[in-house]
Design a protein around this motif. Structure first.
Motif, short mmCIF file in Angstrom:
data_model
loop_
_atom_site.label_atom_id
_atom_site.label_comp_id
_atom_site.label_asym_id
_atom_site.label_seq_id
_atom_site.Cartn_x
_atom_site.Cartn_y
_atom_site.Cartn_z
N GLU A 1 32.12 29.99 -22.16
CA GLU A 1 31.43 29.84 -20.88
C GLU A 1 29.95 29.63 -21.10
O GLU A 1 29.37 30.13 -22.06
CB GLU A 1 31.63 31.08 -20.01
CG GLU A 1 33.01 31.20 -19.44
CD GLU A 1 33.10 32.30 -18.41
OE1 GLU A 1 33.88 32.13 -17.47
OE2 GLU A 1 32.40 33.32 -18.53
N ALA B 1 30.14 28.11 -16.08
CA ALA B 1 31.05 27.00 -16.32
C ALA B 1 31.80 27.29 -17.60
O ALA B 1 31.22 27.71 -18.59
CB ALA B 1 30.28 25.68 -16.45
N ASP C 1 41.55 23.71 -19.30
CA ASP C 1 40.95 23.97 -17.99
C ASP C 1 39.44 23.83 -18.09
O ASP C 1 38.83 24.21 -19.08
CB ASP C 1 41.23 25.40 -17.53
CG ASP C 1 42.70 25.70 -17.33
OD1 ASP C 1 43.49 24.76 -17.20
OD2 ASP C 1 43.06 26.89 -17.30
N VAL C 2 38.85 23.31 -17.03
CA VAL C 2 37.40 23.32 -16.84
C VAL C 2 37.18 24.02 -15.50
O VAL C 2 37.62 23.52 -14.46
CB VAL C 2 36.80 21.90 -16.82
CG1 VAL C 2 35.31 21.95 -16.52
CG2 VAL C 2 37.07 21.19 -18.13
N LEU C 3 36.53 25.19 -15.53
CA LEU C 3 36.35 26.00 -14.33
C LEU C 3 34.88 26.37 -14.14
O LEU C 3 34.16 26.57 -15.11
CB LEU C 3 37.15 27.30 -14.43
CG LEU C 3 38.66 27.20 -14.59
CD1 LEU C 3 39.25 28.57 -14.86
CD2 LEU C 3 39.28 26.60 -13.35
N VAL C 4 34.48 26.48 -12.89
CA VAL C 4 33.17 27.03 -12.54
C VAL C 4 33.44 28.25 -11.68
O VAL C 4 34.15 28.17 -10.68
CB VAL C 4 32.30 26.00 -11.79
CG1 VAL C 4 31.00 26.64 -11.32
CG2 VAL C 4 32.02 24.79 -12.67
N ARG C 5 32.87 29.41 -12.10
CA ARG C 5 33.05 30.66 -11.37
C ARG C 5 31.74 31.09 -10.73
O ARG C 5 30.68 30.96 -11.33
CB ARG C 5 33.52 31.78 -12.31
CG ARG C 5 34.87 31.60 -12.89
CD ARG C 5 35.31 32.78 -13.76
NE ARG C 5 34.34 33.14 -14.77
CZ ARG C 5 33.69 34.31 -14.84
NH1 ARG C 5 33.89 35.24 -13.94
NH2 ARG C 5 32.85 34.55 -15.83
N GLY D 1 38.25 24.47 -10.33
CA GLY D 1 38.06 23.45 -11.35
C GLY D 1 39.28 22.58 -11.51
O GLY D 1 40.06 22.39 -10.58
N SER E 1 42.60 21.46 -14.19
CA SER E 1 43.48 21.80 -15.30
C SER E 1 44.29 20.57 -15.67
O SER E 1 44.78 19.85 -14.79
CB SER E 1 44.42 22.95 -14.91
OG SER E 1 45.23 23.32 -16.01
#
Length: 121
Positions: free
Chosen positions: A10, A19, A41-45, A63, A65
């Protein structure tokens, strides 16, 4: 049903957002057939308590997947939009455990171990 083990990293996007990129691989079990599977996966928290003012923290994210499951679509990647909620526990021995649940290509649940940073999530 899929059971996968993953690894990710991250990057802070300011105080309140992170991210992340996660890759995972394992097995998918469907209709009495078991096969290998994988995902990225590409995620933004968004963090509700980025400065660790409480022992427990909550974050929500979204995001993309990309999944490879030969049982569903041989030689094809399948993309999904993903939404997740994390509940992060108190840090211990340099590690912070978290539980993540979400939706994206079906329901998902995971156990997460993050590096502990004093005064930050």
């Amino acid at each position: 049903v899929a059971l996968q083990l993953g690894l990710g990293a991250e990057l802070p996007l300011g105080y309140y957002a992170r991210a992340g990129v996660i890759g995972a691989g394992g097995a998918t079990f469907r209709e009495d057939v078991t096969t290998g599977s994988g995902r990225a996966d590409v995620l933004v928290r968004f963090l509700l308590d980025p400065f660790r003012e409480t022992s427990w923290g909550i974050s929500a994210g979204a995001g993309l997947s990309v999944r490879y499951e030969p049982i569903l679509s041989p030689n094809k990647l399948t993309e999904f939009l993903v939404a997740v909620i994390d509940v992060e526990g108190p840090g211990m021995s340099g590690v912070v455990p978290a539980v993540q649940v979400g939706r994206g290509g079906g329901w998902r649940a995971g156990l997460v171990l993050r590096a502990y940073r004093q005064g930050r999530r």
